[in-house]
Design a protein around this motif. Structure first.
Motif, short mmCIF file in Angstrom:
data_model
loop_
_atom_site.label_atom_id
_atom_site.label_comp_id
_atom_site.label_asym_id
_atom_site.label_seq_id
_atom_site.Cartn_x
_atom_site.Cartn_y
_atom_site.Cartn_z
N GLN A 1 41.74 31.38 22.02
CA GLN A 1 42.78 32.11 21.28
C GLN A 1 42.25 33.34 20.55
N GLU A 2 40.93 33.47 20.42
CA GLU A 2 40.37 34.66 19.79
C GLU A 2 38.91 34.79 20.19
N LEU A 3 38.45 36.04 20.32
CA LEU A 3 37.08 36.32 20.77
C LEU A 3 36.42 37.30 19.81
N TYR A 4 35.17 37.00 19.47
CA TYR A 4 34.33 37.94 18.73
C TYR A 4 33.09 38.22 19.59
N ALA A 5 32.85 39.49 19.87
CA ALA A 5 31.76 39.87 20.76
C ALA A 5 30.81 40.81 20.03
N VAL B 1 44.14 38.00 24.78
CA VAL B 1 43.44 37.39 23.65
C VAL B 1 42.98 38.47 22.66
N PRO B 2 43.12 38.26 21.34
CA PRO B 2 42.54 39.20 20.39
C PRO B 2 41.03 39.24 20.54
N GLY B 3 40.48 40.42 20.71
CA GLY B 3 39.03 40.58 20.87
C GLY B 3 38.49 41.58 19.88
N ARG B 4 37.45 41.21 19.15
CA ARG B 4 36.90 42.08 18.12
C ARG B 4 35.41 42.27 18.33
N ALA B 5 34.95 43.51 18.13
CA ALA B 5 33.52 43.82 18.24
C ALA B 5 32.83 43.59 16.91
N VAL B 6 31.56 43.14 16.98
CA VAL B 6 30.79 42.80 15.78
C VAL B 6 29.40 43.42 15.90
N PHE B 7 28.90 43.98 14.80
CA PHE B 7 27.49 44.39 14.77
C PHE B 7 26.97 44.43 13.35
N THR B 8 25.97 43.60 13.07
CA THR B 8 25.26 43.63 11.79
C THR B 8 23.76 43.52 12.05
N GLY B 9 23.24 44.39 12.92
CA GLY B 9 21.82 44.34 13.24
C GLY B 9 21.45 43.00 13.85
N CYS B 10 20.27 42.50 13.50
CA CYS B 10 19.79 41.24 14.06
C CYS B 10 20.59 40.04 13.55
N ALA C 1 34.42 33.95 13.91
CA ALA C 1 35.17 33.06 14.79
C ALA C 1 35.54 31.77 14.05
N ALA C 2 34.63 31.29 13.20
CA ALA C 2 34.91 30.08 12.42
C ALA C 2 35.96 30.34 11.35
N ASN C 3 35.89 31.50 10.70
CA ASN C 3 36.85 31.81 9.64
C ASN C 3 38.27 31.89 10.17
N SER C 4 38.43 32.33 11.40
CA SER C 4 39.76 32.38 12.00
C SER C 4 40.38 30.98 12.08
N ILE C 5 39.53 30.00 12.34
CA ILE C 5 39.99 28.61 12.38
C ILE C 5 40.25 28.10 10.97
N LYS C 6 39.33 28.41 10.05
CA LYS C 6 39.49 27.95 8.66
C LYS C 6 40.77 28.47 8.03
N LEU C 7 41.18 29.68 8.40
CA LEU C 7 42.39 30.28 7.85
C LEU C 7 43.66 29.76 8.52
N GLY C 8 43.49 28.93 9.53
CA GLY C 8 44.63 28.36 10.22
C GLY C 8 45.27 29.26 11.25
N GLU C 9 44.58 30.34 11.62
CA GLU C 9 45.14 31.28 12.58
C GLU C 9 45.06 30.77 14.01
N HIS C 10 43.97 30.06 14.34
CA HIS C 10 43.75 29.61 15.71
C HIS C 10 43.07 28.25 15.71
N ASP C 11 43.16 27.55 16.85
CA ASP C 11 42.51 26.26 17.02
C ASP C 11 41.19 26.37 17.77
N ILE C 12 41.10 27.31 18.72
CA ILE C 12 39.91 27.47 19.55
C ILE C 12 39.52 28.94 19.59
N THR C 13 38.29 29.24 19.23
CA THR C 13 37.79 30.61 19.26
C THR C 13 36.41 30.63 19.93
N ILE C 14 35.95 31.82 20.22
CA ILE C 14 34.64 31.94 20.86
C ILE C 14 33.88 33.13 20.30
#
Length: 382
Positions: free
Chosen positions: A47-51, A71-80, A90-103
């Motif tokens: 239901q949601e992707l973070y890449a 599927v909502p897809g978001r780019a992520v970059f914080t160095g190493c 991806a976990a916070n999306s579940i904690k907030l009740g937005e989705h059940d399965i994320t990757i």
């Protein structure tokens, strides 16, 4: 388990190394399908992707290979720290009740040679790195030199760290470097930046890793061996570029972001360092693993010499660190590296790490540190 708790139900890995003719996105595709198979679900269930990626500026474009489901897809970059950040989001999306399965997926494909300063990562002008004034070998060489001076760490201990990594890598079918090396071979290899020799330093390479997350109260629908996310923290530096670039900064003057992230993670998870069974530490070089042992609370500064000599950081020791060979044996495709740590910890906690298995592992700990001074800590448990 409540609907706001998070479980990992699947992990996947495209082995790190060199793959001419294969793109970072294609490696990410393989890692995602590996993780989906492990979780027993289809791509359409996500239901949601973070890449996350350093080299691929829009890694969420991986949906073009996986399937255009909207599927909502978001780019992520914080160095190493990218892998831990994508996992946390991806976990916070579940904690907030937005989705059940994320990757969360990380992927990268780096050129050969040490990382140099780049404006998007270090905040320094491009010519600084191009002129050789800031290479990662320089920074880490200076940093461990200062630490060795202050706390009595010897080059032989650096070699022991690297030899352990190579032994663990030799037992890991997914590792890039799979040849065990003696401490003498490591000490006598080419010096990159004193005291770091060729085999005391990781190399940029290529690869991908993916993690499927689920509401914890629904995890039993997909797996009999869920692994629970107990804490995921991210902290940035307090002293600006000086903290990152100067080895003359007194180590005790201000907490490093690793210390901050580590203390916060232990508090959230409700555990102490003594409760951790298997550990993944950022080992960009052998010296980083030594420094991070203390910064993450596993020992006092200077105690590493005797702990490593006694074999405590080996797979059968009290503090098994980087059981898959870490960055030293796997290399570092930046976007994927942190999720490679999670891949190893999940397999350890599920008891399926083969010759690398830590006995009765129930709590796993992963730490990342990257430019420009960002640290992340993740704690998992069965």
């Amino acid at each position: 388990m409540s609907s706001s708790d998070v479980a990992i139900i699947g992990v996947g890995l495209h082995p790190f190394g060199r793959y001419p003719g294969k793109s970072a996105l294609e490696m990410g595709e393989d890692a995602v399908f590996d993780a989906l198979t492990d979780a027993g679900i289809e791509w359409s269930d996500v239901q949601e992707l973070y890449a996350g990626s350093m080299e691929v500026k829009n890694p969420e474009a991986i949906v073009g290979l996986l399937g255009l489901t909207g599927v909502p897809g978001r780019a992520v970059f914080t160095g190493c720290a990218t892998g831990a950040t994508s996992l946390a989001m991806a976990a916070n999306s579940i904690k907030l009740g937005e989705h059940d399965i994320t990757i969360a997926v990380g992927l990268d494909k780096h050129e050969r040679g040490a990382f140099a300063a780049h404006p998007s990562v270090s905040g320094l002008p491009g010519w600084y790195g191009e002129a050789g004034l800031f290479l990662t070998t320089h920074f880490f060489g200076m940093k461990i030199n200062r630490y060795m001076h202050d706390f009595g760490i010897t080059p032989e201990t650096l070699a022991k760290v690297s030899a352990k990594a190579m032994r663990n890598g030799a037992a890991n079918p997914s590792a890039w470097r799979r040849k065990a090396l003696s401490e003498e071979e490591i000490l006598n290899s080419q010096i990159l930046n004193y005291p770091l020799t060729q085999y005391m330093y990781c190399g940029p390479d290529e690869g991908a890793a993916a993690v499927v997350l689920c509401r914890a109260d629904k995890a039993h629908l997909y797996t009999d061996t869920p692994v629970y996310l107990r804490a995921s923290t991210l902290r940035s530096r307090r002293e600006g570029a000086f903290e990152l670039l100067s080895p003359s900064l007194p180590l005790e003057s201000v907490p490093s972001p690793t210390v901050d992230a580590s203390k916060e993670a232990y508090e959230i998870a409700g555990i102490a360092p003594s409760d951790v069974d298997v550990i993944q530490l950022q080992d960009t070089d052998a010296g980083s693993e030594i420094i991070h042992m203390a910064e993450n609370g596993f020992c006092a500064d200077g105690d590493q010499e005797k702990l490593i000599a006694a074999g405590e950081t080996e797979i059968a020791g009290r503090l098994p660190i980087n059981t898959d060979g870490g960055l030293l044996a796997n290399g570092e495709p930046v976007g994927a590296s942190g999720l490679r740590q999670i891949f190893e910890l999940v397999n350890q906690l599920r008891g399926r790490a083969g010759d690398r298995q830590v006995n009765d592992a129930k709590v796993g700990y992963a730490q990342l540190y990257g430019a420009p001074g960002t640290a992340a800590v993740t704690i998992l448990s069965t």
